[in-house]
Design a protein around this motif. Sequence first.
Motif, mmCIF file in Angstrom:
data_model
loop_
_atom_site.group_PDB
_atom_site.id
_atom_site.type_symbol
_atom_site.label_atom_id
_atom_site.label_comp_id
_atom_site.label_asym_id
_atom_site.label_seq_id
_atom_site.Cartn_x
_atom_site.Cartn_y
_atom_site.Cartn_z
ATOM 1 N N LEU A 150 69.147 -44.062 27.907
ATOM 2 C CA LEU A 150 69.060 -45.473 27.553
ATOM 3 C C LEU A 150 68.191 -46.200 28.577
ATOM 4 O O LEU A 150 68.382 -47.362 28.858
ATOM 5 C CB LEU A 150 70.462 -46.094 27.465
ATOM 6 N N ALA B 48 84.905 -52.728 13.879
ATOM 7 C CA ALA B 48 85.907 -51.799 13.367
ATOM 8 C C ALA B 48 87.305 -52.134 13.885
ATOM 9 O O ALA B 48 88.284 -51.609 13.380
ATOM 10 C CB ALA B 48 85.536 -50.373 13.763
ATOM 11 N N MET C 86 79.197 -42.818 11.186
ATOM 12 C CA MET C 86 79.249 -41.881 12.292
ATOM 13 C C MET C 86 79.697 -42.615 13.549
ATOM 14 O O MET C 86 79.323 -43.753 13.783
ATOM 15 C CB MET C 86 77.877 -41.255 12.512
ATOM 16 N N PHE C 87 80.514 -41.960 14.331
ATOM 17 C CA PHE C 87 80.988 -42.506 15.607
ATOM 18 C C PHE C 87 79.848 -42.345 16.594
ATOM 19 O O PHE C 87 79.766 -41.362 17.315
ATOM 20 C CB PHE C 87 82.220 -41.706 16.053
ATOM 21 N N PHE C 88 78.981 -43.275 16.604
ATOM 22 C CA PHE C 88 77.715 -43.085 17.285
ATOM 23 C C PHE C 88 77.250 -44.427 17.817
ATOM 24 O O PHE C 88 77.193 -45.387 17.068
ATOM 25 C CB PHE C 88 76.719 -42.521 16.264
ATOM 26 N N GLY C 89 76.988 -44.486 19.104
ATOM 27 C CA GLY C 89 76.531 -45.755 19.652
ATOM 28 C C GLY C 89 75.389 -45.512 20.603
ATOM 29 O O GLY C 89 75.347 -44.505 21.291
ATOM 30 N N LEU C 90 74.451 -46.437 20.617
ATOM 31 C CA LEU C 90 73.326 -46.272 21.524
ATOM 32 C C LEU C 90 73.384 -47.247 22.689
ATOM 33 O O LEU C 90 73.191 -46.865 23.822
ATOM 34 C CB LEU C 90 72.015 -46.469 20.774
ATOM 35 N N ALA C 91 73.600 -48.520 22.395
ATOM 36 C CA ALA C 91 73.529 -49.492 23.487
ATOM 37 C C ALA C 91 74.468 -50.639 23.194
ATOM 38 O O ALA C 91 75.510 -50.448 22.582
ATOM 39 C CB ALA C 91 72.100 -49.961 23.686
ATOM 40 N N PRO D 202 78.213 -35.445 12.678
ATOM 41 C CA PRO D 202 77.287 -35.915 11.645
ATOM 42 C C PRO D 202 77.532 -35.242 10.304
ATOM 43 O O PRO D 202 77.232 -35.811 9.267
ATOM 44 C CB PRO D 202 75.912 -35.559 12.201
ATOM 45 N N MET E 234 81.783 -51.459 17.375
ATOM 46 C CA MET E 234 83.200 -51.131 17.548
ATOM 47 C C MET E 234 84.070 -52.350 17.302
ATOM 48 O O MET E 234 85.147 -52.235 16.719
ATOM 49 C CB MET E 234 83.436 -50.612 18.968
ATOM 50 N N CYS F 217 74.606 -52.990 21.126
ATOM 51 C CA CYS F 217 75.024 -53.228 19.755
ATOM 52 C C CYS F 217 76.216 -52.371 19.384
ATOM 53 O O CYS F 217 77.007 -52.744 18.512
ATOM 54 C CB CYS F 217 73.876 -52.943 18.803
ATOM 55 N N LYS G 91 67.033 -36.615 19.527
ATOM 56 C CA LYS G 91 68.433 -36.310 19.228
ATOM 57 C C LYS G 91 68.922 -37.122 18.035
ATOM 58 O O LYS G 91 69.708 -36.632 17.226
ATOM 59 C CB LYS G 91 69.302 -36.615 20.456
ATOM 60 N N ALA H 46 82.943 -38.347 14.339
ATOM 61 C CA ALA H 46 82.082 -37.989 15.447
ATOM 62 C C ALA H 46 81.058 -36.940 15.043
ATOM 63 O O ALA H 46 80.011 -36.811 15.654
ATOM 64 C CB ALA H 46 82.915 -37.478 16.611
ATOM 65 N N TYR I 203 76.842 -54.136 29.321
ATOM 66 C CA TYR I 203 77.112 -55.010 28.186
ATOM 67 C C TYR I 203 78.598 -55.151 27.885
ATOM 68 O O TYR I 203 78.975 -55.760 26.912
ATOM 69 C CB TYR I 203 76.336 -54.555 26.946
ATOM 70 N N LEU J 78 70.361 -35.584 14.621
ATOM 71 C CA LEU J 78 71.672 -35.955 14.074
ATOM 72 C C LEU J 78 71.547 -36.374 12.626
ATOM 73 O O LEU J 78 72.352 -35.985 11.782
ATOM 74 C CB LEU J 78 72.264 -37.121 14.879
ATOM 75 N N HIS K 46 75.162 -37.353 22.335
ATOM 76 C CA HIS K 46 75.962 -37.950 21.270
ATOM 77 C C HIS K 46 77.343 -37.342 21.356
ATOM 78 O O HIS K 46 77.537 -36.189 20.982
ATOM 79 C CB HIS K 46 75.344 -37.667 19.906
ATOM 80 N N MET L 266 65.854 -40.322 23.739
ATOM 81 C CA MET L 266 66.976 -40.168 22.815
ATOM 82 C C MET L 266 66.525 -39.886 21.389
ATOM 83 O O MET L 266 67.261 -39.284 20.615
ATOM 84 C CB MET L 266 67.820 -41.449 22.859
ATOM 85 N N VAL M 139 75.244 -42.903 25.574
ATOM 86 C CA VAL M 139 74.337 -41.771 25.488
ATOM 87 C C VAL M 139 74.238 -41.032 26.816
ATOM 88 O O VAL M 139 73.159 -40.780 27.318
ATOM 89 C CB VAL M 139 72.961 -42.222 24.986
#
Lengths: 214, 577
Positions: B252, A50, A35-40, A68, A47, A42, A87, A66, B277, A91, B223, A84, B230
């Motif tokens: 976040l 990839a 999934m094209f999904f990022g939190l922070a 789910p 990316m 990491c 959510k 993008a 970051y 997802l 998302h 978060m 986020v």
Amino acid sequence: MSDEITVPDELKGNVFITKLSELYGWGRKYSLWPMFFGLACCAIEFMAAAAARFDTGRWGMDLARASPRQADLIVISGTVTKKMVPKIVTLYNQMAEPKYVISMGACATGGGPFKEGYNVVSGIDQFLPVDVYVPGCPPTPEGLIAGYMAVHEKIQNERINDVPWYEKDPIPKAPVPLLGGPDLIDPRHMDEIRARVRAPQSAAVGGEPEKEDA
Amino acid sequence: MAIDLGAVEAQLSTAFPGAVVEREGDWLVLDRDRLPSIATYLRDEMGFDFLTHVSASDYADHLDVVYNVYSTRPELQGPGLSFKVRVPDRVDARVPTVTTIWKSANFQEREVWDMFGIHFDGHPDLRRILLWEGFEGHPLRKDWHEPYYEEDNKPFGSRWPYPENPRPRSAEQRVHWRANVQYPQGFDPEDWDLGADYPPLFAPKVEINGIDTEPVYLNVGPHHPSTHGVFRMVVGLQGETVTNLTPVVGHLHRNHEKIGERNLWNGNIPYTDRLDYISPMYNEFAYVVAVERMLGKEVPERAEYLRVIMGELARVVNHLLTIGFQFNELGAMMTPMIYAFTEREHVLDLFEEASGARMMHNYYRIGGVYGDVSDEWLARCRKVVSRLDRKIDEFETLLTDNEIFISRSRGVGAMSWQEMVNYGVTGPVLRSAGLSYDIRRVEPYSIYESFDFEVPTYETGDVYDRYRQRIAEARQSIKILKQALNRIPATGAIMDGKNAWNVKVPDGELYSRVEHPKGELGFYLVSDGGTNPYRYHVRSECLINLAALEAMSVGHLLADAIVILGSIDITLGEVDR
Ligand code: SF4
């Protein structure tokens, strides 16, 4: 019935014999769409993995989705916060089976450097079934790729006749935590929270220590 | 160079007798009740039109709200005025808002309300910003404790296992719920509305040109592939045109500041990496500069050069990545981004060799840098710099005259610099609108004064100019890098004194800012003379630049709003901290 199958000479090199389960696993593991999904933070290394240098496209993973509904793998790439997490779980529940979860980095695994924070959930595994944990802060792309390989191995070893998504009963959804009160509420704790506030001398506070050996 | 505080005080006292309650170091304590009129005077008569930083600090018997204002007038650019107002009442803490004077106060006052529970009278939209409505307490008050609370200062006793504490227990073991939660006495989940905070999908019908239409609210994020993480925005739409836009942040929020107040001064350096970051090196730069200013520490020359080299490499990477992401949003899915990531890898290899870490470098130290680099490293760095120089040309060939790009970006999100200043917008976005304001020039730090570089500007501040601005700034960074690599002393110390585990910072407070690739990154630090900050606040340019997002987007198509967001260049780690 014997397991032996003889391949006629003229077809050697053209016909391969394998088990259905193995074929099933082999096909699935090379079309794992994350999934094209990022939190922070990491997520940036997710990316980078990839992108051109590490190129996860080599394992058929270049198509990040993008939505789910179209993804097979969710990489929890960063700090999971209370704001978060409902959510994220939603997802996850929206993904179609079979689905896999990688917990990428220290934060997703256990809160990481921000564990003591008041808005931080100490690990996504409180709510989601994690398949592979990748250590690091952030894990290098190589580390993440090793995590992908571990998921591949898991997929390869799944047998078509006992995977849960072909069973009759639906697979239970992950519990979606509730936010809106003073703190995050795990629906599995609902009854206990209620019991504790109703009890005389209620001690529904969080800071109360457990017994030493609990 | 510092501002002539005596003159300012005298002028203020003439205009408003008794306005200056007290002078505290470099700070003026102003009269709380007359704050709006004093602030108007500061802005209109004294030229302090640029409020960049608002935050607060909790002392046991009172709360302080602190403000830092600067001027954009060419003759007054440079150090600004720091003032504060005192709030004696902790229970019913109130301060008049200055949002009407400087719009940049909007988000920052909301943050102070969220974190400190100080009510800003007259604020148009005083809601929690980083946390959610219903949250119990105001976490940055010193008497507020989170569920995993252990001690006020690190290192925590539990992290030294022997001898008193032979079996340290994990945080989970200490909390009843085995999770990072706490509920107040008598909390009954049934009394609460635990639903989502979504607006209704349709607003009441309105008539436009004789046709009944229904405005639609669209929820973008948290998302979403184009929100850079986020970030969530609730967009009101009329057809496809944006009528209003509400940013929703905090997804976040990692409690950087609360944790930062427990950490040792040194221990905060790796945390600053995790702010923005995309360019961790520069965050560290900002933090160590702030602490060194408090300590009055000198940094050896070779270390200064290394700092500038690392910092400017980070800036080039940041700008290339921003452009890459930007084109993702414009529909050139992936290709420019992959080009940018390729360049990032070359720079990261250099960083990794110097610091030991690929992404979270923890390289700067208070008084120097962590490790020296070899001549071979410098030679390789020269090669990377000339490669980057070439690659910027390549980006330009591919993108600058691209017709689709021009038609999607010309005039989109344009805003005058005067308005941007009022919103507190800083960095390339501000300069692309025509104001030459670069902290490396107006309030130099480190050794930037000794370099020959220009501060490029463009005219309209639209998305296209922001793109050209970033390219031009990356070129200037290359120019600085070339000079630095030529002039760096061949040998020399890289640390002032020895690398101490622990530093003690003398009593005091200061706001220090640097020119981060994304804008003005500031640190507001208060020390009580101990080994950890008493108050640690990050002035996040990403959050404050977002304040202008609505004004930039209204009237444009939804697809353009996404592009405008991308061109502001945010990193959620820093927006939410
Ligand atoms: S594990 Fe480290 S790099 Fe990853 S999200 Fe957490 S702080 Fe950031």
